[in-house]
Each structure stands twice: as C-alpha cells, then as structure tokens.
Design a protein around this motif. Structure first.
Motif, PDB file in Angstrom:
ATOM      1  N   ASP A  90       0.830  -1.201   0.000  1.00  0.00           N
ATOM      2  CA  ASP A  90       0.000   0.000   0.000  1.00  0.00           C
ATOM      3  C   ASP A  90       0.868   1.257   0.000  1.00  0.00           C
ATOM      4  O   ASP A  90       1.800   1.383   0.800  1.00  0.00           O
ATOM      5  CB  ASP A  90      -0.911  -0.009   1.233  1.00  0.00           C
ATOM      6  CG  ASP A  90      -2.048   0.984   1.128  1.00  0.00           C
ATOM      7  OD1 ASP A  90      -1.758   2.199   1.179  1.00  0.00           O
ATOM      8  OD2 ASP A  90      -3.213   0.560   1.015  1.00  0.00           O
ATOM      9  N   GLU A  91       0.535   2.173  -0.877  1.00  0.00           N
ATOM     10  CA  GLU A  91       1.295   3.422  -1.004  1.00  0.00           C
ATOM     11  C   GLU A  91       1.343   4.188   0.312  1.00  0.00           C
ATOM     12  O   GLU A  91       2.317   4.871   0.613  1.00  0.00           O
ATOM     13  CB  GLU A  91       0.643   4.282  -2.102  1.00  0.00           C
ATOM     14  CG  GLU A  91       1.452   5.503  -2.513  1.00  0.00           C
ATOM     15  CD  GLU A  91       2.828   5.152  -3.083  1.00  0.00           C
ATOM     16  OE1 GLU A  91       3.774   5.914  -2.796  1.00  0.00           O
ATOM     17  OE2 GLU A  91       2.961   4.135  -3.782  1.00  0.00           O
ATOM     18  N   ARG A  92       0.292   4.069   1.143  1.00  0.00           N
ATOM     19  CA  ARG A  92       0.244   4.799   2.412  1.00  0.00           C
ATOM     20  C   ARG A  92       1.303   4.326   3.398  1.00  0.00           C
ATOM     21  O   ARG A  92       1.664   5.061   4.322  1.00  0.00           O
ATOM     22  CB  ARG A  92      -1.153   4.672   3.035  1.00  0.00           C
ATOM     23  CG  ARG A  92      -2.231   5.423   2.249  1.00  0.00           C
ATOM     24  CD  ARG A  92      -3.614   5.043   2.720  1.00  0.00           C
ATOM     25  NE  ARG A  92      -3.950   3.673   2.331  1.00  0.00           N
ATOM     26  CZ  ARG A  92      -5.126   3.088   2.569  1.00  0.00           C
ATOM     27  NH1 ARG A  92      -6.077   3.756   3.208  1.00  0.00           N
ATOM     28  NH2 ARG A  92      -5.350   1.844   2.174  1.00  0.00           N
ATOM     29  N   ASP A  93       1.817   3.109   3.214  1.00  0.00           N
ATOM     30  CA  ASP A  93       2.874   2.593   4.095  1.00  0.00           C
ATOM     31  C   ASP A  93       4.267   2.811   3.522  1.00  0.00           C
ATOM     32  O   ASP A  93       5.260   2.452   4.140  1.00  0.00           O
ATOM     33  CB  ASP A  93       2.676   1.086   4.335  1.00  0.00           C
ATOM     34  CG  ASP A  93       1.530   0.793   5.284  1.00  0.00           C
ATOM     35  OD1 ASP A  93       1.259   1.622   6.173  1.00  0.00           O
ATOM     36  OD2 ASP A  93       0.903  -0.275   5.126  1.00  0.00           O
ATOM     37  N   ARG A  94       4.337   3.386   2.337  1.00  0.00           N
ATOM     38  CA  ARG A  94       5.612   3.495   1.622  1.00  0.00           C
ATOM     39  C   ARG A  94       6.694   4.202   2.440  1.00  0.00           C
ATOM     40  O   ARG A  94       7.843   3.794   2.460  1.00  0.00           O
ATOM     41  CB  ARG A  94       5.347   4.267   0.321  1.00  0.00           C
ATOM     42  CG  ARG A  94       6.275   4.024  -0.819  1.00  0.00           C
ATOM     43  CD  ARG A  94       6.206   2.622  -1.387  1.00  0.00           C
ATOM     44  NE  ARG A  94       7.478   2.400  -2.043  1.00  0.00           N
ATOM     45  CZ  ARG A  94       8.214   1.326  -1.898  1.00  0.00           C
ATOM     46  NH1 ARG A  94       7.807   0.332  -1.190  1.00  0.00           N
ATOM     47  NH2 ARG A  94       9.363   1.214  -2.486  1.00  0.00           N
ATOM     48  N   ASN A  95       6.317   5.296   3.115  1.00  0.00           N
ATOM     49  CA  ASN A  95       7.308   6.072   3.864  1.00  0.00           C
ATOM     50  C   ASN A  95       7.139   5.938   5.374  1.00  0.00           C
ATOM     51  O   ASN A  95       7.709   6.727   6.130  1.00  0.00           O
ATOM     52  CB  ASN A  95       7.224   7.547   3.467  1.00  0.00           C
ATOM     53  CG  ASN A  95       7.543   7.751   2.001  1.00  0.00           C
ATOM     54  OD1 ASN A  95       8.527   7.217   1.498  1.00  0.00           O
ATOM     55  ND2 ASN A  95       6.701   8.481   1.290  1.00  0.00           N
ATOM     56  N   ILE A 100       3.188   0.111  10.561  1.00  0.00           N
ATOM     57  CA  ILE A 100       2.526  -0.247   9.298  1.00  0.00           C
ATOM     58  C   ILE A 100       1.036  -0.406   9.592  1.00  0.00           C
ATOM     59  O   ILE A 100       0.658  -1.134  10.509  1.00  0.00           O
ATOM     60  CB  ILE A 100       3.112  -1.560   8.729  1.00  0.00           C
ATOM     61  CG1 ILE A 100       4.586  -1.377   8.361  1.00  0.00           C
ATOM     62  CG2 ILE A 100       2.306  -2.041   7.515  1.00  0.00           C
ATOM     63  CD1 ILE A 100       4.863  -0.331   7.318  1.00  0.00           C
ATOM     64  N   TYR A 101       0.198   0.274   8.805  1.00  0.00           N
ATOM     65  CA  TYR A 101      -1.246   0.225   9.024  1.00  0.00           C
ATOM     66  C   TYR A 101      -2.018  -0.478   7.902  1.00  0.00           C
ATOM     67  O   TYR A 101      -3.209  -0.718   8.052  1.00  0.00           O
ATOM     68  CB  TYR A 101      -1.808   1.646   9.170  1.00  0.00           C
ATOM     69  CG  TYR A 101      -1.453   2.314  10.480  1.00  0.00           C
ATOM     70  CD1 TYR A 101      -2.079   1.946  11.673  1.00  0.00           C
ATOM     71  CD2 TYR A 101      -0.496   3.325  10.521  1.00  0.00           C
ATOM     72  CE1 TYR A 101      -1.765   2.572  12.877  1.00  0.00           C
ATOM     73  CE2 TYR A 101      -0.172   3.947  11.723  1.00  0.00           C
ATOM     74  CZ  TYR A 101      -0.810   3.562  12.892  1.00  0.00           C
ATOM     75  OH  TYR A 101      -0.481   4.181  14.085  1.00  0.00           O
ATOM     76  N   HIS A 102      -1.359  -0.787   6.777  1.00  0.00           N
ATOM     77  CA  HIS A 102      -2.093  -1.307   5.617  1.00  0.00           C
ATOM     78  C   HIS A 102      -1.447  -2.554   5.015  1.00  0.00           C
ATOM     79  O   HIS A 102      -1.237  -2.629   3.802  1.00  0.00           O
ATOM     80  CB  HIS A 102      -2.195  -0.207   4.546  1.00  0.00           C
ATOM     81  CG  HIS A 102      -2.677   1.099   5.086  1.00  0.00           C
ATOM     82  ND1 HIS A 102      -3.990   1.334   5.421  1.00  0.00           N
ATOM     83  CD2 HIS A 102      -2.001   2.236   5.387  1.00  0.00           C
ATOM     84  CE1 HIS A 102      -4.114   2.562   5.890  1.00  0.00           C
ATOM     85  NE2 HIS A 102      -2.923   3.128   5.878  1.00  0.00           N
ATOM     86  N   PRO A 103      -1.145  -3.576   5.829  1.00  0.00           N
ATOM     87  CA  PRO A 103      -0.524  -4.781   5.269  1.00  0.00           C
ATOM     88  C   PRO A 103      -1.521  -5.611   4.463  1.00  0.00           C
ATOM     89  O   PRO A 103      -2.726  -5.570   4.715  1.00  0.00           O
ATOM     90  CB  PRO A 103      -0.085  -5.551   6.531  1.00  0.00           C
ATOM     91  CG  PRO A 103      -1.120  -5.177   7.546  1.00  0.00           C
ATOM     92  CD  PRO A 103      -1.422  -3.715   7.259  1.00  0.00           C
TER      93      PRO A 103
END
Length: 198
Positions: A90-95, A100-103
């Motif tokens: 998920d792009e939201r976890d990229r940085n 991590i919220y979107h595995p």
C-alpha cells in the motif's frame, strides 16, 4: 510471544511514545502493554527463511516486507502487534518509519504459549485491517502451514499445506516449497525418530 501485562493503562499515543524508550518491545491491546518474550530457534529460523524467500520474490517491486521488529497497527488507536513476517503493498505505508497500518499479508509462527491467542483474538483483531488479504500460521513443531485467505465475497477461507507441498500466497503471488520454510529447523518429529533409532 506475549508475557504478562504491565499494570498501567495507556492511551495509544502514550504507548507509542513510551515504547520508543524501552529496551524491549511491547504489544498494546485495549490500553494495556504486554512485554514480548524471546522465541525458540525454530521459530526464528522459520520466520527468517520465509522472509528470505519473500525478499527475493518481492525485490524491485513496490511492496515492503518486514520481519520481527516491525509494528502493525490495526488502527491508529490500536491494537499494536509485532507479527513475525508482514508485507505491505500500500502506497500509504511506503514512507512509514514506526508503524505499518495497511498490510496485505501477516504471518505468525506458532508457539505453544501463544497459539490460541494467534488463532483467536489476534486474528479477530487483524481481520479489522481493511487491506489484509492473507493471514498465515506456521507450525514450529511440525511441518504445517495454514493460510487464511479473504475471498471475493469477503469470507475467510482456509488452505492447508503439509510436507512435500508447495505453498501459495495469492496476496503477493508467491509460491514456495514448504521444505524451504523449514530449512535448518529441527522438528519434534525429527527428534523422536532420532531417539527411537538409538
């Protein structure tokens, strides 16, 4: 692995700030923090083997993969856990640098002390993560992998794999001989056979 809870109630933000200063890791559930205890060599080897195989498979792509020390948040209010292996595409976890919220994939290697929690309450909590597509439980005492996969109708289906088979993780389009996960692992069945042959 979870030990006894520390007795003080904390808000999610207090926990995140407090845990950064601690010498060991703590999970957070309903305002309570739980110290993480050490696992067995088999546990660590299995998680490491899977991580290595996933790393080779995912290299050069957009997914991030983590082992042991990466924290997952079911939501910003918790609970917060430390899966053995996790992948987020998920792009939201990229940085992300702390949580991590979107595995899409979470893996737990089972141990006798935590197996019922991993199968029950923890899986119940993980299912609240909207991006999660697969939850994997790997036996540390015998060659056994259980993959809970979310189907197109929103129902979790169970796929099991045993000795001699190839596991498949659809969330990351990954295939691997189950034997590779257990490479260099001494299982209880191996020890019993050795003892009976003496």
């Amino acid at each position: 692995m979870v030990a006894t809870p520390e007795p003080k109630y904390m808000s999610p933000q207090e926990y995140l700030e407090w845990e950064e200063k601690q010498p060991i890791k703590y999970e957070y559930i309903n305002g309570e923090v739980f110290a993480m205890t050490g696992g067995t060599l088999a546990h660590a080897t299995i998680a490491g083997n899977l991580f290595y195989q996933l790393k080779n498979h995912l290299r050069g792509g957009s997914c991030r993969h983590f082992v042991f020390d990466a924290k997952v948040g079911v939501s910003e209010k918790g609970p917060f856990h430390y899966p053995d292996v996790m992948v987020s595409c998920d792009e939201r976890d990229r940085n992300a640098d702390k949580v991590i919220y979107h595995p899409c994939l979470i893996v737990e290697v089972l141990s006798p002390s935590t197996e019922s929690f991993d199968r029950g309450k923890k899986f119940q909590q993980y299912r609240r993560i909207s991006t999660l597509r697969e939850y994997v439980l790997i036996g540390a005492e015998q060659m056994n992998v259980e993959v809970f996969r979310l189907n197109d109708r929103g129902i979790w289906e169970l796929y099991t794999y045993a000795e001699g088979e190839e596991i498949y993780l659809s969330s990351v389009d990954f295939r691997c001989a189950i034997a590779l996960l257990y490479e260099d692992v001494v299982l209880e069945s191996d020890e019993s056979e050795t003892a009976s042959n003496k």
